[in-house]
Design an enzyme around this catalytic site. Structure first.
Site, PDB file in Angstrom:
ATOM      1  N   ASN A   8       1.507   7.472  -1.459  1.00 37.83           N
ATOM      2  CA  ASN A   8       1.044   6.971   0.351  1.00 37.83           C
ATOM      3  C   ASN A   8       3.010   6.496   0.417  1.00 37.83           C
ATOM      4  OD1 ASN A   8       1.378   6.070   2.590  1.00 37.83           O
ATOM      5  ND2 ASN A   8       0.214   4.309   1.618  1.00 37.83           N
TER       6      ASN A   8
ATOM      7  N   LYS B 109       4.397   5.814   2.864  1.00 37.55           N
ATOM      8  CA  LYS B 109       4.722   5.343   4.375  1.00 37.55           C
ATOM      9  C   LYS B 109       6.237   6.054   4.937  1.00 37.55           C
ATOM     10  CE  LYS B 109       2.698   1.866   1.107  1.00 37.55           C
ATOM     11  NZ  LYS B 109       2.779   0.581   1.185  1.00 37.55           N
TER      12      LYS B 109
ATOM     13  N   HIS C 254      -5.406   2.233   5.791  1.00 38.47           N
ATOM     14  CA  HIS C 254      -4.452   1.337   5.415  1.00 38.47           C
ATOM     15  C   HIS C 254      -4.202   0.171   5.735  1.00 38.47           C
ATOM     16  CE1 HIS C 254      -0.780   0.332   2.747  1.00 38.47           C
ATOM     17  NE2 HIS C 254      -0.895   1.387   2.465  1.00 38.47           N
TER      18      HIS C 254
ATOM     19  N   GLU D 275      -2.026  -1.666   6.257  1.00 38.32           N
ATOM     20  CA  GLU D 275      -0.215  -1.224   6.880  1.00 38.32           C
ATOM     21  C   GLU D 275      -1.038  -1.205   8.760  1.00 38.32           C
ATOM     22  OE1 GLU D 275       2.121   0.014   4.998  1.00 38.32           O
ATOM     23  OE2 GLU D 275       1.635  -1.175   3.369  1.00 38.32           O
TER      24      GLU D 275
ATOM     25  N   GLU E  30      -7.518  -1.817  -1.975  1.00 32.94           N
ATOM     26  CA  GLU E  30      -6.346  -2.495  -1.981  1.00 32.94           C
ATOM     27  C   GLU E  30      -6.030  -3.779  -1.342  1.00 32.94           C
ATOM     28  OE1 GLU E  30      -3.511   0.706  -1.430  1.00 32.94           O
ATOM     29  OE2 GLU E  30      -4.434   0.579   0.353  1.00 32.94           O
TER      30      GLU E  30
ATOM     31  N   GLY F  50       2.602  -3.931  -2.318  1.00 32.76           N
ATOM     32  CA  GLY F  50       4.658  -4.274  -1.803  1.00 32.76           C
ATOM     33  C   GLY F  50       4.763  -5.253  -2.423  1.00 32.76           C
TER      34      GLY F  50
ATOM     35  N   SER G 204       1.252  -2.512  -5.853  1.00 30.08           N
ATOM     36  CA  SER G 204       2.157  -2.880  -7.252  1.00 30.08           C
ATOM     37  C   SER G 204       1.493  -2.081  -8.065  1.00 30.08           C
ATOM     38  CB  SER G 204       2.479  -4.108  -7.005  1.00 30.08           C
ATOM     39  OG  SER G 204       2.447  -4.703  -5.524  1.00 30.08           O
TER      40      SER G 204
HETATM   41  P1  PGA Z   1       2.452  -0.400  -3.694  1.00 26.82           P
HETATM   42  O1  PGA Z   1       2.114   0.181  -1.854  1.00 26.82           O
HETATM   43  O2  PGA Z   1       2.185   0.235  -4.338  1.00 26.82           O
HETATM   44  O3  PGA Z   1       3.946  -0.212  -2.553  1.00 26.82           O
HETATM   45  O4  PGA Z   1       1.833  -2.013  -3.316  1.00 26.82           O
HETATM   46  C1  PGA Z   1       0.415   0.853  -1.864  1.00 26.82           C
HETATM   47  C2  PGA Z   1      -0.493   0.860  -0.735  1.00 26.82           C
HETATM   48  O5  PGA Z   1       0.370   0.613   0.219  1.00 26.82           O
HETATM   49  O6  PGA Z   1      -1.199   1.795  -0.840  1.00 26.82           O
END
Ligand code: PGA
Length: 250
Positions: free
Chosen positions: A9, A11, A95, A97, A167, A173, A213
């Protein structure tokens, strides 16, 4: 047997030119294989570059979001048909976010999953609790609501392509990954929800990815868990070397 799925992903990262550069390097490092699926979700504006760069169609190209309506006065939104026409075959929905930064709720996400299925797009449906919810012991309650509301009214026959991503919001992140045991426990619970809501067959067949992460140094221990069928990777998917290391881990 569930086929592993390694999903990126990106983003709001990578222009079209950067996307082409990534694909050139990444495809030179990853051998074609029918043992695992690889998915990449670039920003909308780079989807066409991803599709053009993947001539041999080794990668599932996904969008990161989509509106549930077919067309209309929805400034800034993208429809399923627009994604279909580009050659996109999957879409990330719900997601964290989108939920927590842009205010999407379970009802909207449910409509989006229905629309994606109608359009033949593989839905990658994300769920996960916030840190405070985990600390209050509410992880299962949150997952139960998100899964049951997100899939509400969708018949089992429509869910053959469904992929769920667990998640935990506190792991996205932040560099703080769920332990393999925490991931396994949540995945097993999601699988039990699918059994209750649908059937053991659907529960056993549905791929459940872990996200938050994920990096080359923790992929193996996560993939060793029996109910972790793949990963959804943000930060560590932006460099071809590190996403390739995740895909071809031991
Ligand atoms: P990240 O993001 O691997 O940077 O933690 C995962 C995601 O938001 O799908």
């Amino acid at each position: 047997m569930r086929k592993p799925l390694y999903a990126a992903n990106w983003k709001m990262n990578k222009t079209g030119a950067e996307t082409r550069m990534f694909f050139e390097k990444f495809l030179s490092q990853v051998q074609p294989s029918s043992d695992a699926d690889i998915m990449i979700a670039p920003p909308f504006t780079s989807i066409i570059d991803a599709i053009d760069s993947d001539e041999s169609e080794r990668i599932i190209i996904a969008a990161q979001n989509m509106h549930f309506e077919a067309a209309g006065a929805f400034t800034g939104e993208i429809s399923a048909r627009m994604l279909n026409e580009l050659g996109c075959s999957a879409v990330i929905l719900g997601h964290s976010e989108r939920r927590h930064v842009f205010g999407e709720n379970d009802v909207m996400i449910n409509k989006k999953i229905v629309t994606a299925i109608d359009a033949g797009l593989m839905p990658l449906f994300c769920v996960g609790e916030k840190l405070g919810q985990r600390e209050l012991g509410k992880t299962q309650e949150i997952l139960e609501t998100q899964v049951s509301e997100g899939l509400k009214g969708i018949p089992e026959k429509d869910l053959a392509e469904l992929v769920i991503a667990y998640e935990p919001v506190w792991a996205i992140g932040t560099g703080r990954t769920a332990t393999p045991d925490q991931a396994q426990e949540a995945h097993l619970y999601i699988r039990s929800l699918l059994s209750t809501l649908y059937s053991n067959d659907l529960s056993n067949a549905t791929r459940i990815l872990y996200g938050g992460s994920v990096k080359p140094s923790n992929i193996s221990e996560l993939m060793d868990q029996p109910d972790v069928d793949g990963v959804l990777v943000g930060g560590a998917s932006l460099e071809p070397d590190s996403f390739a290391a995740i895909v071809i881990h031991d």
